[in-house]
Design an enzyme around this catalytic site. Structure first.
Site, mmCIF file in Angstrom:
data_model
loop_
_atom_site.group_PDB
_atom_site.id
_atom_site.type_symbol
_atom_site.label_atom_id
_atom_site.label_comp_id
_atom_site.label_asym_id
_atom_site.label_seq_id
_atom_site.Cartn_x
_atom_site.Cartn_y
_atom_site.Cartn_z
ATOM 1 N N LYS A 55 -2.275 -1.611 -3.744
ATOM 2 C CA LYS A 55 -3.140 -0.438 -3.679
ATOM 3 C C LYS A 55 -2.307 0.824 -3.770
ATOM 4 O O LYS A 55 -1.292 0.914 -3.075
ATOM 5 C CB LYS A 55 -3.888 -0.470 -2.355
ATOM 6 N N LYS A 59 0.855 -1.184 0.000
ATOM 7 C CA LYS A 59 0.000 0.000 0.000
ATOM 8 C C LYS A 59 0.888 1.230 0.000
ATOM 9 O O LYS A 59 1.705 1.422 0.896
ATOM 10 C CB LYS A 59 -0.896 -0.011 1.235
HETATM 11 C C1 PBG Z 1 -7.196 3.146 5.454
HETATM 12 C C2 PBG Z 1 -7.687 3.105 4.058
HETATM 13 C C3 PBG Z 1 -7.539 4.085 3.078
HETATM 14 C C4 PBG Z 1 -8.180 3.586 1.939
HETATM 15 C C5 PBG Z 1 -8.704 2.352 2.259
HETATM 16 N N1 PBG Z 1 -8.357 2.053 3.580
HETATM 17 C C6 PBG Z 1 -7.017 5.453 3.079
HETATM 18 C C7 PBG Z 1 -5.707 5.808 3.578
HETATM 19 O O1 PBG Z 1 -4.781 5.008 3.703
HETATM 20 O O2 PBG Z 1 -5.601 6.992 3.853
HETATM 21 C C8 PBG Z 1 -8.280 4.311 0.631
HETATM 22 C C9 PBG Z 1 -9.314 3.842 -0.297
HETATM 23 C C10 PBG Z 1 -9.584 4.744 -1.417
HETATM 24 O O3 PBG Z 1 -8.935 5.777 -1.644
HETATM 25 O O4 PBG Z 1 -10.532 4.422 -2.159
HETATM 26 N N2 PBG Z 1 -8.159 2.685 6.350
#
Ligand code: PBG
Length: 323
Positions: free
Chosen positions: A245, A192
Site C-alpha cells: 500500500k 505500507k
Molecule cells: C490507517 C489507514 C490509512 C489508510 C487505510 N488505513 C491511512 C493512514 O495510514 O494514514 C489509507 C487508505 C487510503 O488512503 O485510501 N488506519
C-alpha cells in the site's frame, strides 16, 4: 519476416485468446466508512461517489455491493468519541463491532474484513499509544490484541492490521488462537509506505495526526529491499495474505512480493489514487472509465490477486456490461 507480433493483435477474437491478465469482480474488496450516529450519508468531497454512512443508512449501499457480486468489504469506523489510547477499538459496542454484527446478520454471504488500527479513534490521530512524542510499539501491541479479539467476537471474517507496528502479526495470531479463532485469517498491511496519497482518506476517516507524521512507523517510499524484510517478518509470523500500500506508485514492490512469497498478494488502491482519476475525469482531461480499468489491470498484472479499491462498484458494473 518471421516475427510479426502484430499477427496476434489483429482482431478482437485473437486479442481475447492471448490476453494474459483478466480483471474479475472476484478480485475486489470495497472499503466502507461507517460513522456513529443516525441519518448520516455524507459524500466525501475529495472522493466523489464515496460516502460515510451511519448504520441506519447503509442498507442501499450493501444491497448494491451484494447485487454486484463483490465478495468482500473492509470496514473503517468513525467513532463518536476519541481518547488517548483509542479504547473504543476494543469496545464490544464500538462502531465497528456494531457494524460487523449488522452486516453479518443482514448480509451473511458478504465477507467482512476489518482494518485494525487506532488513528481514527485517538485524539492525537496516531496509530497507537503515545510515549515521548512517538508511538510506543510494545504497549500498542497489547491494545492491538484486544482489538482483534473484539472484532473476531463480533463476527469478522478476517482482520487486517494496518499500523506498521513491529511484532503485530505474531501478537495477532497468538491472540486469535488463544481465544478460539484459529481459523480466522490475517491480511497484513506488510508494506505500507508513509505516503502523500492517503490525503483524502484522512479527511474521510478524520484521522490526520495532530502532530508530527507517520514516518517513525510507516516505510520510506524510497526503500525496496526493506519491503522484502517487512514481508518476510509477516510471512514468518503467520500472515495469510501480504499487502502492499499504496498500489500505483508501488507496482514494483507488488511484483517483488509476488515473486518472493508463496502467499496471496493484495494491494490497496488508495484514496489519493482514486481522487486523481476522479478529478481529471471530471475535468474531461482523461477518460475516467478507461484509466480506472487500466490502473486496476496494472495492479493485477504486477501480481496482486486481491485489490482493495474505491472503484470496486464502478469497475464491477463495467465488467458485468462486457459479458
Ligand atoms: C490507517 C489507514 C490509512 C489508510 C487505510 N488505513 C491511512 C493512514 O495510514 O494514514 C489509507 C487508505 C487510503 O488512503 O485510501 N488506519
Amino acid at each position: 519476416m518471421y516475427n510479426r507480433t502484430r499477427r496476434l493483435r489483429k482482431t478482437q477474437g485473437i486479442r481475447r485468446l492471448v490476453q494474459e491478465t483478466k480483471l474479475s469482480i472476484d478480485d475486489f474488496v470495497y472499503p466502507l466508512f461507517i460513522e456513529e450516529g443516525i441519518g448520516i450519508a455524507t459524500e466525501i468531497s475529495s472522493m466523489p461517489g464515496i460516502n460515510r454512512f451511519s448504520l441506519d443508512k447503509i442498507n442501499e449501499e450493501l444491497d448494491e455491493i451484494v447485487q454486484l457480486n463483490i465478495p468482500a468489504v473492509i470496514l473503517f469506523g468513525i467513532p463518536a468519541n476519541k481518547d488517548e489510547d483509542g479504547s473504543e477499538t476494543w469496545d464490544e459496542n464500538g462502531i465497528i463491532q456494531k457494524a460487523i454484527r449488522f452486516i453479518k446478520e443482514h448480509y451473511p454471504t458478504l465477507y467482512v474484513i476489518t482494518d485494525v488500527c487506532f488513528c481514527e479513534y485517538t485524539t492525537h490521530g496516531h496509530c497507537g499509544v503515545i510515549h515521548d512524542n512517538d508511538v510506543d510499539n510494545d504497549v500498542t501491541l497489547i491494545n492491538i490484541a484486544k482489538q482483534v479479539v473484539s472484532h473476531a467476537r463480533a463476527g469478522a471474517d478476517m482482520v487486517a492490521p494496518s499500523g506498521m507496528i513491529d511484532g503485530t502479526i505474531q501478537m495477532v495470531r497468538e491472540a486469535l488462537d488463544n481465544n478460539g479463532f484459529v481459523n480466522l485469517p490475517i491480511m497484513a498491511y506488510s508494506v505500507k509506505y508513509a505516503s502523500a496519497f492517503y490525503g483524502p482518506f484522512r479527511d474521510a476517516a478524520d484521522s490526520a495526526p495532530s502532530f508530527g507524521d507517520r514516518r517513525t512507523y510507516q516505510m520510506n517510499p524510497s526503500n525496496r529491499d526493506e519491503a522484502i524484510r517487512e514481508a518476510n517478518f509477516d510471512d514468518q509470523e503467520g500472515a495469510d495474505i501480504l499487502m502492499v500500500k499504496p498500489a500505483l506508485s508501488y507496482l514494483d514492490i507488488i511484483r517483488d512480493l509476488k515473486n518472493d512469497f508463496d502467499r496471496p498478494i493484495a494491494c490497496y488502491n488508495v484514496s489519493g489514487e482514486y481522487a486523481m482519476i476522479k478529478a481529471a475525469s471530471e475535468k474531461g482531461w482523461i477518460d475516467g472509465d478507461r484509466v480506472m480499468m487500466e490502473s486496476l489491470l496494472s495492479m493485477k498484472r504486477a501480481g496482486a490477486s486481491i485489490i482493495i479499491t474505491y472503484f470496486a462498484k464502478e469497475a464491477a458494473k463495467l465488467l458485468l456490461k462486457k459479458h
